[in-house]
Design an enzyme around this catalytic site. Structure first.
Site, short mmCIF file in Angstrom:
data_model
loop_
_atom_site.label_atom_id
_atom_site.label_comp_id
_atom_site.label_asym_id
_atom_site.label_seq_id
_atom_site.Cartn_x
_atom_site.Cartn_y
_atom_site.Cartn_z
CE LYS A 153 -43.35 -92.45 -72.50
NZ LYS A 153 -42.98 -91.26 -73.31
NE ARG A 198 -43.73 -82.93 -72.29
CZ ARG A 198 -44.66 -83.33 -73.16
NH1 ARG A 198 -45.17 -82.49 -74.03
NH2 ARG A 198 -45.05 -84.58 -73.15
P1 AMP Z 1 -46.47 -87.33 -69.78
O1 AMP Z 1 -47.92 -87.30 -70.14
O2 AMP Z 1 -46.01 -88.68 -69.33
O3 AMP Z 1 -45.59 -86.75 -70.85
O4 AMP Z 1 -46.30 -86.39 -68.49
C1 AMP Z 1 -46.60 -85.01 -68.54
C2 AMP Z 1 -45.85 -84.27 -67.44
O5 AMP Z 1 -46.24 -84.78 -66.15
C3 AMP Z 1 -44.34 -84.43 -67.47
O6 AMP Z 1 -43.72 -83.52 -68.35
C4 AMP Z 1 -43.97 -84.19 -66.01
O7 AMP Z 1 -43.98 -82.81 -65.69
C5 AMP Z 1 -45.13 -84.84 -65.28
N1 AMP Z 1 -44.85 -86.27 -64.96
C6 AMP Z 1 -45.48 -87.37 -65.46
N2 AMP Z 1 -44.99 -88.50 -64.93
C7 AMP Z 1 -44.03 -88.11 -64.06
C8 AMP Z 1 -43.14 -88.82 -63.19
N3 AMP Z 1 -43.14 -90.16 -63.13
N4 AMP Z 1 -42.26 -88.08 -62.44
C9 AMP Z 1 -42.27 -86.74 -62.49
N5 AMP Z 1 -43.06 -86.02 -63.28
C10 AMP Z 1 -43.94 -86.69 -64.06
#
Ligand code: AMP
Length: 219
Positions: free
Chosen positions: A11, A169
């Site tokens: 993404k 995750r």
């Molecule tokens: P990502 O880089 O998008 O994989 O996000 C890393 C971590 O940030 C995730 O595993 C969640 O713990 C937190 N996170 C990111 N976006 C969100 C969201 N929209 N809602 C809740 N937690 C989020």
């Protein structure tokens, strides 16, 4: 435009490219949270334990963090979301914000891949400490080991890319985020992409889809 899909599906890579092509702001809640953690702000301190455990950060923190961004002038002509919404409550909140400002969601781009592919990808992922530029030790290595090609900073593994967190995750994704596939399909917004293809191939397909939408709806 919203990017949806499990961690490691690509993404971030595709969303940043599309944002550049369209000159639209790229809004990634994961990046915003990691910046807050680095800063040591109150939000960062509250978010870190959830992130390290592979769980979602509570909705009220996320919604407070993103509200300002979505209402800012820079997003008046559109925006690209990566990592938000991540559950139906967040999707409802986004829908309300968009309706209130008389805008609409154009498309939800879903990038899919099986869990074993994602685990392999994520465990080889490295990011630079300065700007989060992303590499992969096997499929997209930097020119000099351990150093970012773009800004020369050190490459590290994200805390939550460690194997023990990756499984959590993925579980969180399947339980809480995957219901959004039906949510947006029912609203006629969903387009699916095979994330096991090469980044260039996925990018071409996404561009073709967005070009068709633009043609049909004057996006
Ligand atoms: P990502 O880089 O998008 O994989 O996000 C890393 C971590 O940030 C995730 O595993 C969640 O713990 C937190 N996170 C990111 N976006 C969100 C969201 N929209 N809602 C809740 N937690 C989020």
């Amino acid at each position: 435009m919203i990017f949806l899909g499990p961690p490691g599906a690509g993404k971030g890579t595709q969303a940043t490219r599309l944002a550049k092509d369209f000159s639209l702001p790229y809004i990634a809640t994961g990046d915003m949270l990691r910046a807050a953690v680095k800063e040591g702000s109150e939000l960062g301190r509250a978010a870190k334990e959830h992130m390290d455990a592979g769980r979602l950060v509570p909705d009220e923190l996320i919604l407070a963090m993103i509200a300002e961004r979505l209402e800012a002038e820079e997003t008046a002509h559109g925006f690209i979301l990566d990592g938000f919404p991540r559950n139906p409550a967040q999707a409802d909140a986004l829908g309300d914000t968009v309706d209130r400002s008389e805008r609409r969601l154009a498309v939800v781009l879903l990038i899919e891949a099986p869990d074993d592919v994602l685990v392999r990808r994520i465990s080889g992922r490295r990011v630079c400490v300065k700007n989060d530029h992303t590499y992969h030790v096997d499929t997209d290595p930097p020119k000099h080991e351990g150093m970012c090609d773009q800004d020369g900073s050190r490459l590290v593994q994200r805390d939550d890319d460690k194997p023990e967190t990756v499984r959590a995750r993925l579980e969180t994704y399947h339980e809480q985020t995957e219901p959004l596939v039906d949510y947006y399909e029912q609203r006629g917004l969903l387009r699916r992409f095979d994330g096991t293809r090469t980044p260039a191939d996925v990018g071409d397909r996404i561009r073709a889809t967005v070009a068709t939408l633009r043609f049909e709806e004057a996006l």
